[in-house]
Design an enzyme around this catalytic site. Structure first.
Site, PDB file in Angstrom:
ATOM      1  N   ASP A   1      -0.226  -7.638   1.506  1.00  0.00           N
ATOM      2  CA  ASP A   1       0.259  -6.256   1.513  1.00  0.00           C
ATOM      3  C   ASP A   1       1.782  -6.187   1.562  1.00  0.00           C
ATOM      4  OD1 ASP A   1       0.014  -3.511   1.398  1.00  0.00           O
ATOM      5  OD2 ASP A   1      -0.229  -3.261   3.548  1.00  0.00           O
TER       6      ASP A   1
ATOM      7  N   HIS B   1       0.817  -1.216   0.000  1.00  0.00           N
ATOM      8  CA  HIS B   1       0.000   0.000   0.000  1.00  0.00           C
ATOM      9  C   HIS B   1       0.853   1.269   0.000  1.00  0.00           C
ATOM     10  CE1 HIS B   1       0.437  -0.133   4.527  1.00  0.00           C
ATOM     11  NE2 HIS B   1       0.483   1.177   4.352  1.00  0.00           N
TER      12      HIS B   1
ATOM     13  N   SER C   1       4.820   2.328   7.883  1.00  0.00           N
ATOM     14  CA  SER C   1       4.379   1.247   6.998  1.00  0.00           C
ATOM     15  C   SER C   1       5.554   0.657   6.227  1.00  0.00           C
ATOM     16  CB  SER C   1       3.351   1.767   5.989  1.00  0.00           C
ATOM     17  OG  SER C   1       2.054   1.637   6.463  1.00  0.00           O
TER      18      SER C   1
END
Length: 475
Positions: free
Chosen positions: A136, A105, A212
Site C-alpha cells: 500500500d 489506497h 493515510s
C-alpha cells in the site's frame, strides 16, 4: 488492500499531499525526554508533510451504471450525467526535486491527483512514479517552483524503535492540515490482515481519517513509519493506529523510483506454522519456524533440494518464528541472489543455499489458510478411513503408485471432519509410513499400547500439499 472488520484505512473526504524521496537531508537531532515539548520537532517536519487529493469522475448512464472517466474523455452523451468525488489523504516529501510518498489506497481510484503544499499552494501531480498494492505504498512526482523550494525529510531505522518510545504523527485528519499528535510505539510486527506481508508498527498517537499516507516520526524528526490504518468500531481514533515500518517502506520506495514496480522475491514453497501439538513430531523443542508443506515443481526451492516436512528456522540470517514471517523475508530479498536457509530435517539442522527467483503471481503469500494451520484435536472415532483402490486413485487424481489411507466419504460422513476432509490422504502416522487403512489402524493401536493419548498424522490434499494434523487416540 483488504482490511478486516473494524480496521479502517485513513482516507478522508479528500486526498492529502504525498511525500517525496530524496538524497537524505541533514538529520534533525533532537532527543526528547519525558515531559519536554515536541515543538522543535514539529516545527522542523511540518513543512515536509502535504495533503494529497484524488479526483474521481464517473459517468452515470440512464440505467444507473457507472464508469470512470480519465483525462481527455469526451463529454457525456445525452441521458448521461457526471458524478465527481474527491478522496483525501496525506503524504510527505522525501526529495526536494518533488518526490512524495503516500499510501496507494489514497490515489488508486483517482483520474487526477493534486498535492496541497504547506504554503497553501496546490499543484497537479506530474506522474505516478510507481505503486505497490501489497504494501500500500505509492510514489508521486510534482514539479516544485524555484521560488518555493521543498523541504524533504529522511527515513529513519524502524528496527531501532523500542516499544514505549515517543512517536509523532503529522497529517491532515478530517482536512485539518498540518495536525501534529504524539504518543508512544505500542507494538511491533502486527498482522492486521491488510496484505500478505503485514508487519505493522502500532501506536497510540491520535490518527484519524485523512492521516493515510502521512509520516510517523521519531524524536529526531526521522520518518519511522507511514500511517495506514486504525482499528476503530466507530471510525474515530481510539488509540490503535498502524503504520508501515520505514525499513519496509525504504526498500519499496527505492524500487519504485528505480524500476517503477516491485520485484518481489520468491522460492516456491507453501508454508504452515508448526503448532505445539506437532512440534515433537518435527523434533522441535517448541513450536517455531515455517514448515514446508509443498515445494513447487521447477521452483528455486526444488532446485535447492528443499523438501516437504523441512522446517525453516532462519532465512538470510533472519530468525523465522512463524510461517507468516518467511514470505516477507523472501519477498524483500534481492532477486537472483543466493540466500542461506537454515532448516531442520528429521531432527538435524543444516544450511541450504537458495537462489531467490522473482514472484510472478500477484497475490499469493505462500502460507496455508489459517483454517488449515489451526486444526482442533479430532477424535478418530468420528472419522473412517479406507485403502486406496484403482477406482479411488482415478477419482482423486492420484498416480497408480500412490499409497496411504484415504479419509472416507461415505453417506454418513459427507462433510469435513474438522480439518480432515473426505478424499485427503494420510501418508504417515507418528513417523511411520502409511500405505493402507490397515497400516493406519495397526500404527494407531501400537501408539495406544504405548499409552499415547494423541498422534500426529501427515496429510496430503488433492493439490499435493502436505500438512500435519493432531488426532486424539481416546475413544
Amino acid at each position: 488492500m483488504a482490511i478486516h472488520h473494524h480496521l479502517r484505512l485513513l482516507l478522508g473526504a479528500s486526498l492529502l499531499a504525498l511525500g517525496s524521496f530524496a538524497a537524505p537531508p541533514p538529520v534533525f537531532a533532537v532527543e526528547m525526554k519525558s515531559g519536554e515539548s515536541f515543538s522543535d520537532v514539529a516545527a522542523r517536519v511540518r513543512n515536509s508533510v502535504v495533503s494529497v487529493s484524488a479526483q474521481v469522475t464517473e459517468e452515470i448512464g440512464a440505467s444507473g451504471a457507472r464508469r470512470s472517466r480519465g483525462e481527455g474523455s469526451r463529454a457525456p452523451k445525452g441521458g448521461q450525467s457526471v458524478l465527481q468525488k474527491t478522496s483525501v489523504g496525506s503524504g510527505f516529501i522525501i526529495d526536494a526535486s518533488g518526490i512524495i510518498v503516500t499510501n496507494n489506497h489514497v490515489i488508486e481510484d483517482g483520474n487526477t491527483v493534486f498535492v496541497a503544499l504547506p504554503d497553501g499552494s496546490e499543484v497537479k501531480v506530474d506522474r505516478i512514479v510507481g505503486r505497490d498494492t501489497k504494501t500500500d505504498i505509492a510514489v508521486l512526482k510534482i514539479t516544485p517552483k524555484p521560488s518555493r523550494p521543498l523541504t524533504p525529510v529522511s527515513f529513519g531505522d524502524s528496527s531501532q524503535m523500542r516499544i514505549g518510545d515517543w512517536v509523532i504523527a503529522v497529517g491532515n485528519p478530517f482536512g485539518f492540515k498540518g495536525t501534529v499528535t504524539a504518543g508512544i510505539l505500542s507494538g511491533r510486527g502486527r498482522d492486521i490482515s491488510a496484505g500478505p506481508y503485514d508487519d505493522f508498527l502500532q501506536t497510540d498517537a491520535s490518527i484519524n481519517s485523512g492521516n493515510s499516507g502521512g509520516p510517523l516520526f521519531n524524536t529526531r524528526g526521522e520518518v519511522i513509519g507511514i500511517n495506514t490504518a486504525i482499528f476503530s468500531p466507530s471510525g474515530g481514533s481510539i488509540g490503535l493506529g498502524f503504520a508501515i515500518p520505514s525499513n519496509t517502506a525504504k526498500r519499496i520506495v527505492e524500487q519504485l523510483r528505480k524500476h517503477g514496480e516491485i520485484r518481489w522475491g520468491w522460492i516456491g514453497a507453501r508454508l504452515q506454522t508448526p503448532s505445539d501439538d506437532i512440534a515433537e513430531h518435527l523434533h522441535l523443542s517448541h513450536a517455531e519456524g515455517a514448515l514446508i508443506a509443498r515445494v513447487d515443481k521447477g521452483s528455486p526451492a526444488e532446485a535447492a533440494g528443499l523438501q516437504e516436512g523441512d522446517v525453516v528456522l532462519a532465512f538470510a540470517g533472519l530468525p523465522v518464528k512463524h510461517a507468516r514471517q518467511l514470505p516477507r523475508f523472501i519477498a524483500q530479498s534481492n532477486v537472483g541472489e543466493d540466500a542461506d536457509v537454515l532448516i531442520q530435517r528429521a531432527g538435524e539442522r543444516k544450511t541450504v543455499k537458495v537462489k531467490v527467483g522473482r514472484m510472478i503471481e500477484a497475490d499469493w503469500s505462500g502460507v496455508l489458510p489459517p483454517a488449515q494451520q489451526k486444526a482442533k484435536r479430532q477424535r478418530l472415532g468420528k472419522i473412517s478411513f479406507e485403502s486406496l483402490s484403482e477406482d479411488s486413485r482415478s477419482r482423486l487424481g492420484l498416480s497408480a503408485d500412490a499409497e496411504g489411507a484415504v479419509v472416507s466419504a461415505d453417506e454418513s460422513r459427507i462433510v469435513a471432519h474438522g480439518n480432515l476432509n473426505p478424499g485427503e490422504l494420510v501418508v504417515e502416522a507418528a513417523h511411520a509410513p502409511i500405505r493402507s487403512a490397515d497400516d493406519l489402524d495397526q500404527r494407531l493401536n501400537e501408539l495406544r499400547a504405548l499409552a499415547r493419548r494423541e498422534a500426529t498424522l501427515t496429510v496430503k490434499d488433492a493439490s499435493g500439499s502436505i500438512r500435519f494434523e493432531t488426532v486424539s487416540l481416546e475413544d
